[in-house]
Design a protein around this motif. Structure first.
Motif, PDB file in Angstrom:
ATOM      1  N   TYR A 102       0.824  -1.212   0.000  1.00  0.00           N
ATOM      2  CA  TYR A 102       0.000   0.000   0.000  1.00  0.00           C
ATOM      3  C   TYR A 102       0.860   1.264   0.000  1.00  0.00           C
ATOM      4  O   TYR A 102       0.466   2.290  -0.565  1.00  0.00           O
ATOM      5  CB  TYR A 102      -0.994  -0.009   1.170  1.00  0.00           C
ATOM      6  CG  TYR A 102      -0.443   0.413   2.499  1.00  0.00           C
ATOM      7  CD1 TYR A 102      -0.570   1.729   2.947  1.00  0.00           C
ATOM      8  CD2 TYR A 102       0.204  -0.501   3.335  1.00  0.00           C
ATOM      9  CE1 TYR A 102      -0.083   2.120   4.177  1.00  0.00           C
ATOM     10  CE2 TYR A 102       0.693  -0.122   4.571  1.00  0.00           C
ATOM     11  CZ  TYR A 102       0.555   1.178   4.983  1.00  0.00           C
ATOM     12  OH  TYR A 102       1.042   1.569   6.206  1.00  0.00           O
ATOM     13  N   LEU A 103       2.050   1.202   0.625  1.00  0.00           N
ATOM     14  CA  LEU A 103       2.943   2.358   0.594  1.00  0.00           C
ATOM     15  C   LEU A 103       3.508   2.577  -0.806  1.00  0.00           C
ATOM     16  O   LEU A 103       3.648   3.711  -1.266  1.00  0.00           O
ATOM     17  CB  LEU A 103       4.084   2.175   1.593  1.00  0.00           C
ATOM     18  CG  LEU A 103       3.701   2.201   3.080  1.00  0.00           C
ATOM     19  CD1 LEU A 103       4.938   2.004   3.951  1.00  0.00           C
ATOM     20  CD2 LEU A 103       2.993   3.504   3.445  1.00  0.00           C
ATOM     21  N   ALA A 163      -3.941   2.611   0.473  1.00  0.00           N
ATOM     22  CA  ALA A 163      -3.111   3.676  -0.104  1.00  0.00           C
ATOM     23  C   ALA A 163      -3.897   4.986  -0.161  1.00  0.00           C
ATOM     24  O   ALA A 163      -3.377   6.063   0.174  1.00  0.00           O
ATOM     25  CB  ALA A 163      -2.638   3.276  -1.494  1.00  0.00           C
ATOM     26  N   GLN A 164      -5.156   4.912  -0.560  1.00  0.00           N
ATOM     27  CA  GLN A 164      -5.982   6.115  -0.638  1.00  0.00           C
ATOM     28  C   GLN A 164      -6.244   6.686   0.752  1.00  0.00           C
ATOM     29  O   GLN A 164      -6.226   7.909   0.937  1.00  0.00           O
ATOM     30  CB  GLN A 164      -7.297   5.804  -1.351  1.00  0.00           C
ATOM     31  CG  GLN A 164      -7.128   5.553  -2.848  1.00  0.00           C
ATOM     32  CD  GLN A 164      -8.451   5.303  -3.534  1.00  0.00           C
ATOM     33  OE1 GLN A 164      -9.449   4.922  -2.904  1.00  0.00           O
ATOM     34  NE2 GLN A 164      -8.484   5.497  -4.841  1.00  0.00           N
ATOM     35  N   GLU A 165      -6.492   5.821   1.726  1.00  0.00           N
ATOM     36  CA  GLU A 165      -6.733   6.306   3.090  1.00  0.00           C
ATOM     37  C   GLU A 165      -5.507   7.037   3.630  1.00  0.00           C
ATOM     38  O   GLU A 165      -5.637   8.051   4.316  1.00  0.00           O
ATOM     39  CB  GLU A 165      -7.104   5.136   4.005  1.00  0.00           C
ATOM     40  CG  GLU A 165      -8.500   4.584   3.750  1.00  0.00           C
ATOM     41  CD  GLU A 165      -8.811   3.374   4.603  1.00  0.00           C
ATOM     42  OE1 GLU A 165      -7.859   2.814   5.206  1.00  0.00           O
ATOM     43  OE2 GLU A 165      -9.987   2.970   4.665  1.00  0.00           O
ATOM     44  N   LEU A 172      -5.433  13.499  -0.984  1.00  0.00           N
ATOM     45  CA  LEU A 172      -6.712  13.120  -1.584  1.00  0.00           C
ATOM     46  C   LEU A 172      -7.853  13.526  -0.661  1.00  0.00           C
ATOM     47  O   LEU A 172      -7.645  13.820   0.516  1.00  0.00           O
ATOM     48  CB  LEU A 172      -6.766  11.609  -1.838  1.00  0.00           C
ATOM     49  CG  LEU A 172      -5.754  11.021  -2.813  1.00  0.00           C
ATOM     50  CD1 LEU A 172      -5.926   9.508  -2.899  1.00  0.00           C
ATOM     51  CD2 LEU A 172      -5.878  11.649  -4.193  1.00  0.00           C
ATOM     52  N   GLU A 173      -9.036  13.487  -1.197  1.00  0.00           N
ATOM     53  CA  GLU A 173     -10.241  13.824  -0.439  1.00  0.00           C
ATOM     54  C   GLU A 173     -11.320  12.796  -0.763  1.00  0.00           C
ATOM     55  O   GLU A 173     -11.623  12.560  -1.933  1.00  0.00           O
ATOM     56  CB  GLU A 173     -10.729  15.224  -0.818  1.00  0.00           C
ATOM     57  CG  GLU A 173     -12.055  15.629  -0.183  1.00  0.00           C
ATOM     58  CD  GLU A 173     -12.564  16.954  -0.709  1.00  0.00           C
ATOM     59  OE1 GLU A 173     -13.721  17.310  -0.394  1.00  0.00           O
ATOM     60  OE2 GLU A 173     -11.820  17.625  -1.456  1.00  0.00           O
ATOM     61  N   GLY A 174     -11.866  12.156   0.257  1.00  0.00           N
ATOM     62  CA  GLY A 174     -12.942  11.195   0.052  1.00  0.00           C
ATOM     63  C   GLY A 174     -14.296  11.861   0.189  1.00  0.00           C
ATOM     64  O   GLY A 174     -14.513  12.619   1.134  1.00  0.00           O
ATOM     65  N   GLY A 220     -16.876   9.236  -4.441  1.00  0.00           N
ATOM     66  CA  GLY A 220     -15.587   8.705  -4.841  1.00  0.00           C
ATOM     67  C   GLY A 220     -14.443   9.428  -4.168  1.00  0.00           C
ATOM     68  O   GLY A 220     -14.619  10.115  -3.151  1.00  0.00           O
ATOM     69  N   THR A 221     -13.250   9.287  -4.739  1.00  0.00           N
ATOM     70  CA  THR A 221     -12.047   9.893  -4.194  1.00  0.00           C
ATOM     71  C   THR A 221     -11.498  10.911  -5.184  1.00  0.00           C
ATOM     72  O   THR A 221     -11.391  10.624  -6.374  1.00  0.00           O
ATOM     73  CB  THR A 221     -10.984   8.818  -3.906  1.00  0.00           C
ATOM     74  OG1 THR A 221     -11.544   7.831  -3.026  1.00  0.00           O
ATOM     75  CG2 THR A 221      -9.763   9.422  -3.248  1.00  0.00           C
TER      76      THR A 221
END
Length: 251
Positions: free
Chosen positions: A7-8, A49-51, A59-61, A66-67
């Protein structure tokens, strides 16, 4: 060397694609399924990864949508310095005023709270000895930027005007000024920062996602006789604040 967790690695890939302007602020990222196929990993890896990037403000959820790539935002500069303790009054208010911002706080004090083992060790007292515990939420222009929990030995301040940190004539003053009122000179302070993730309560108070990256600072004030007089656990969100240490250099 240990291999980097997937994930990194994917977070680095996504961050680079943003840096290369494949996606720009406000753009919606492809679905997790599509990204997982492109990167040849599972959707759970994409989610983690997104979190991570959301917690860093990259990023913004958006629920049900979506993201997205987050709009760039300036991180608040939080200075940790010996000079902040020499100004009188509230160091936090003075720090924020120097940035042209309004620093305020909300607090809740509980007197005669038995000290847990860890706190007792930091204060040099016996587990179960009574303390004054104060929970703080610090705000800048009305928005939360820091939470902390402070502990002081009740035996140290009992019967004095400063027994309640947010009550009496020195309400809101820093630890240094309050202790000086009862004849105690604070000689030094020790701060131990370490990275962490916001728990559910911290996330609610700070207005971030649960699991968002935070910096935890364990701070203890000592008298000039090396006696601990106050200890606190401070939590600062990494996405919105940067911590800067000013260290004096002797000529």
């Amino acid at each position: 060397m240990r291999e980097q967790p997937p994930y990194l690695r994917i977070a680095d890939v996504l961050r680079q694609r943003i840096a290369d302007q494949e996606w720009t602020p406000g753009d919606r990222l492809p679905s997790r399924a599509q990204l997982a196929q492109e990167c040849e990993v599972g959707e759970n890896v994409i989610r983690r990864a997104q979190e991570l990037l959301i917690s860093l403000g990259v990023l913004e959820g958006r629920t049900g949508s979506g993201t997205y790539v987050a709009e760039p935002r300036e991180r608040l500069r939080m200075v940790r310095s010996q000079y902040r303790e020499q100004r009188g009054g509230s160091p936090f208010s003075a720090d924020m005023a120097s940035l042209g911002k309004r620093g305020t706080w909300e607090s809740r004090t509980d007197a005669k709270v038995p000290a847990p083992a860890g706190i007792a060790a930091r204060l040099g007292i016996t587990e179960g000895d009574l303390c004054v515990r104060t929970a703080y939420e610090f705000l800048v222009d009305g928005k939360p930027v820091q939470v902390s929990t402070s502990w002081e030995p009740y035996a140290l301040t009992s019967g004095t005007l400063i027994v309640l940190p947010e009550g009496g004539p020195l309400a809101g003053a820093g630890v240094v000024d309050r202790m000086a009122e009862i004849g105690i000179t604070v000689g030094h302070v020790v701060e131990q920062p370490q990275p962490g993730e916001a728990d559910a309560e911290e996330a609610t108070l700070l207005g971030v996602q649960r699991g968002a990256l935070v910096t935890r600072i364990r701070r203890t004030y000592y008298s000039d006789e090396a006696r601990p007089v106050e200890t606190a656990d401070i939590v600062i969100p990494a996405a919105t604040c940067e911590i800067v240490y000013e260290v004096p250099v002797s000529p």
